[in-house]
Design an enzyme around this catalytic site. Structure first.
Site, mmCIF file in Angstrom:
data_model
loop_
_atom_site.group_PDB
_atom_site.id
_atom_site.type_symbol
_atom_site.label_atom_id
_atom_site.label_comp_id
_atom_site.label_asym_id
_atom_site.label_seq_id
_atom_site.Cartn_x
_atom_site.Cartn_y
_atom_site.Cartn_z
ATOM 1 N N ARG A 1 -27.622 -9.339 15.297
ATOM 2 C CA ARG A 1 -27.707 -8.571 14.054
ATOM 3 C C ARG A 1 -26.746 -7.390 14.207
ATOM 4 N NH1 ARG A 1 -33.572 -7.462 12.878
ATOM 5 N NH2 ARG A 1 -33.636 -9.654 12.250
ATOM 6 N N GLU B 1 -33.200 -6.308 8.387
ATOM 7 C CA GLU B 1 -33.910 -7.593 8.296
ATOM 8 C C GLU B 1 -33.513 -8.391 7.058
ATOM 9 O OE1 GLU B 1 -36.616 -9.234 9.828
ATOM 10 O OE2 GLU B 1 -36.910 -7.943 11.563
ATOM 11 N N HIS C 1 0.846 -1.202 0.000
ATOM 12 C CA HIS C 1 0.000 0.000 0.000
ATOM 13 C C HIS C 1 0.879 1.249 0.000
ATOM 14 C CE1 HIS C 1 -3.668 2.274 0.627
ATOM 15 N NE2 HIS C 1 -3.046 2.967 1.568
#
Length: 664
Positions: A622, A438, A106
């Site tokens: 989640r 969801e 990089h």
């Protein structure tokens, strides 16, 4: 026995990396590069040509992470995979093909200046030092442990081209020293990056070269040298024309003139926010001749006192017109309030009620009509045609309705919103669509990534997934339209909370979010029901944080959000529903209004089927990855969960007190 490598490479640094591997005696099993883009000025060496000279197999796949390519690379059984300025992110399955390590070179001193175009960005920001870093590749771009670094000094006269030459030489030196050791030892010590020092910069576009004369002259000088030839150049409008500036110097004085004022034409010197800029070379328009500053002044008719202004800027700037369907909802009313604080926006909104936006209706740039998106289609089509940005926020988004009214969820959330998307296609309008966390369903990833995580739902008889798949299907339709030119951004909220989230009346019929249900139990003195024990974890996000992210998506600086999917959530605010209830209880007991409500009735564990009905299915966690939000809009959430809970609780307790007053 030789050390086998598969190489991903492009640009001069790609050539340097490949040559260094050959010089170190590595066996190059295959090289992957890019076909040159005819729209890009090619001033750098060709990896493909270098491969041809050495008889090395070279490929330029559109997607190197495709299973077919991963399988082929796996069969090559490389000891190492190297990436040298390759422009695509390599996925986990591909990186796993390396028996010993996958390494990337990089062009900065990581962890600073992760991302794209680091050599340009360090100049834009006036840095005095940069470098090159060899690091292990991980799922996140430029974030793996550091194997080796070499520093490069930046002089005050360096341009992007001269700095690139320095970086090329530094890369050659670093690889010449490191690669033989790596081949001999198989591994080298690696140091984890310090995330607290990490910075990320995105792709630059020609539009980023626009000169703002209100900035200090040193800042503009840095911009000019960062994007001068062979890059597109820094530029400014002069009347109806474009002036590209290739070279300049800084004068510390502005002679007291306003920014953008020509101080002299021999030399061509222009006042800035601090000091002034002497333009020494440039050109008129994209196809003009390279001219001296003095000749440019004659070409443009610039004399002392002239203004470097765009004619369009002299006219009043029209506000961006934003159409919000579902403006009275939780996101809609908070977003309207946020945008109206900025005089650049005019809001047009529709909803079936107006209680949450009453505080906004007197504002001159807020226009509201009460209506139903399934009925008032002519009004909607007209305003989509009239507005610049469309947010279709109307949806049924409460879990109990997914099993109680699945067809209504599909009709509203998918069918009605599809009509709106098609109007956006018809009139070529930008749509910012609310996807949902969801859609990830029962994904097993530790952090849900917009671009790589699988979207997994349950069997057909689990109707709770109808909301998820309705949203997912619209995501896919919008994405497909995007391939045909539709401007869009998909945003995925993760459990946003705050005042005006729901109404207590909605909670009474079970049609509300979890925290509203919990607060209702506290208000009415009934046991807090914990579905399946409340072990499910969610990442809760303060609506103020969420709306700030959404406002930045609407702003869409430099077009960075075009065609993107962005999670908006707070991974640091993860808590189970039980923990949410316990914190609510703690703050409820300490609230000044506590004495107006019944005693706490305790927690009660209930089965999900008895609460939601048949067809329900839950997920254990989640958690969002917010890397896209960080790099595209520079957003990170900052409000702690306890503060969000406190604000939300206070709002609903005061609503409950108002209900009591109305009943008296």
């Amino acid at each position: 026995m030789s050390t086998k490598a598969v190489v991903f490479a492009y640009h001069d640094i790609g050539c340097v990396g490949l040559q260094a591997l050959l010089d170190a005696g590595y066996e190059i099993a295959a090289v992957f590069t890019h076909a040159d883009d005819p729209r890009e000025k090619t001033f750098f060496g060709s990896v493909a040509q270098l491969c041809a000279r050495h008889g090395i197999a070279v490929h330029a796949p559109e997607d190197p992470n495709h299973p077919l390519w991963v399988e082929r690379i796996g069969k090559l059984a490389p000891d190492f995979i190297f990436s040298f300025y390759y422009r695509q992110l390599l996925g986990d399955s591909l990186l796993a093909c390396a028996k010993k390590a996958a390494l990337n070179l990089h062009g900065s001193l990581l962890p600073r200046y992760r991302g794209r175009a680091p050599a340009n960005w360090v100049l834009v920001n006036g840095e005095s030092e940069t470098g090159v870093t060899l690091h292990q590749m991980v799922k996140r771009a430029d974030a793996g442990p550091i194997v080796a670094q070499q520093r490069v000094s930046i002089s005050a006269t360096d341009t992007a081209l001269t700095l690139h030459g320095k970086l090329r030489d530094a890369a050659a030196d670093l690889l010449c020293e490191t690669l033989p050791l790596l081949a001999a030892q198989g591994q080298l010590p690696a140091t984890p990056q310090d995330e607290s020092r990490a910075t990320y910069f995105g792709r630059r576009t020609p539009a980023d070269g626009l000169i703002d004369w209100s900035l200090p002259a040193t800042q503009l000088y840095n911009l000019i040298r960062a994007v001068t030839q062979p890059y597109p150049g820094a530029f400014c409008p002069v009347g109806d024309n474009k002036l590209i500036v290739w070279a300049a110097s800084v004068d510390t004085s502005s002679n007291g003139e306003a920014p953008g004022t020509v101080i002299s034409h021999e030399p061509l010197r222009i006042a800035c926010g601090e000091g002034s800029l002497v333009i020494t070379a440039g050109q008129r328009g994209d196809n003009g001749l390279y001219l001296s500053g003095e000749q440019l002044a004659r070409e443009f008719g610039l004399v002392a006192g002239s203004q470097m202004l765009d004619k369009a800027k002299r006219r009043s700037v029209r506000r961006t017109r934003v159409l919000i369907l579902g403006v009275n909802g939780f996101i809609g009313n908070h977003l309207s309030e946020r945008l109206l604080q900025d005089d650049r926006y005019e809001i047009y909104g529709m909803d079936i009620g107006s209680d949450a936006i009453e505080r906004l209706r007197a504002k001159p740039n807020f226009h509201f009509i009460e209506g139903d998106i399934s009925i008032h289609t002519e009004w909607i089509e007209y305003h989509i045609k009239k507005c610049d940005v469309v947010l279709p926020l109307v949806a049924i988004a409460t879990p109990i309705e997914y099993t109680r009214n699945p067809l209504r969820v599909f009709e509203l959330d998918f069918e009605e919103n599809l009509k709106i998307v098609r109007y956006c296609v018809k009139y070529n309008k930008r749509v910012i669509f609310p996807s949902t966390s969801e859609v990830y369903g029962m994904c097993q990833d530790a952090n849900f990534n917009e671009d790589t995580s699988n979207l997994i739902v349950g069997p057909i008889n689990k109707q709770r997934w109808i909301y998820s798949v309705s949203k997912q299907l619209l995501d896919r339709v919008i994405w497909a339209y995007g391939q045909k030119g539709l401007q869009f951004t998909l945003f995925r909220p993760f459990n946003w909370m705050g005042p005006r989230l729901d109404r207590l009346d909605s909670a009474r019929i079970g049609s509300s979010r979890a925290i509203t249900q919990l607060i209702l139990h506290l208000v009415e003195g009934t046991p807090i029901r914990l579905v399946d024990g409340g072990a499910q974890k969610r990442c809760f996000t303060d609506v103020v944080d969420g709306i700030e992210a959404l406002a930045r998506i609407i702003e869409n600086r430099d077009g960075r959000c075009n065609g993107q999917i962005i999670n908006i959530g707070n991974p640091d605010n993860e808590a189970s529903i039980r923990q949410l209830g316990e914190e609510l209880l703690r703050q409820f007991e300490a609230h000044p209004l506590r004495g107006h409500f019944p005693p706490f009735a305790g927690f009660r564990e209930v089965e999900s089927q008895s609460f939601y009905g048949k067809g329900y299915q839950d997920v254990s966690h989640r958690t969002p990855s917010i890397d896209n939000a960080k790099k595209l809009i520079g957003w990170t959430p900052g409000i702690e969960l306890s503060e969000t809970i406190g604000k939300t609780l206070d709002f609903f307790l005061r609503e409950a007190m108002a209900e009591k007053a109305d009943q008296c």
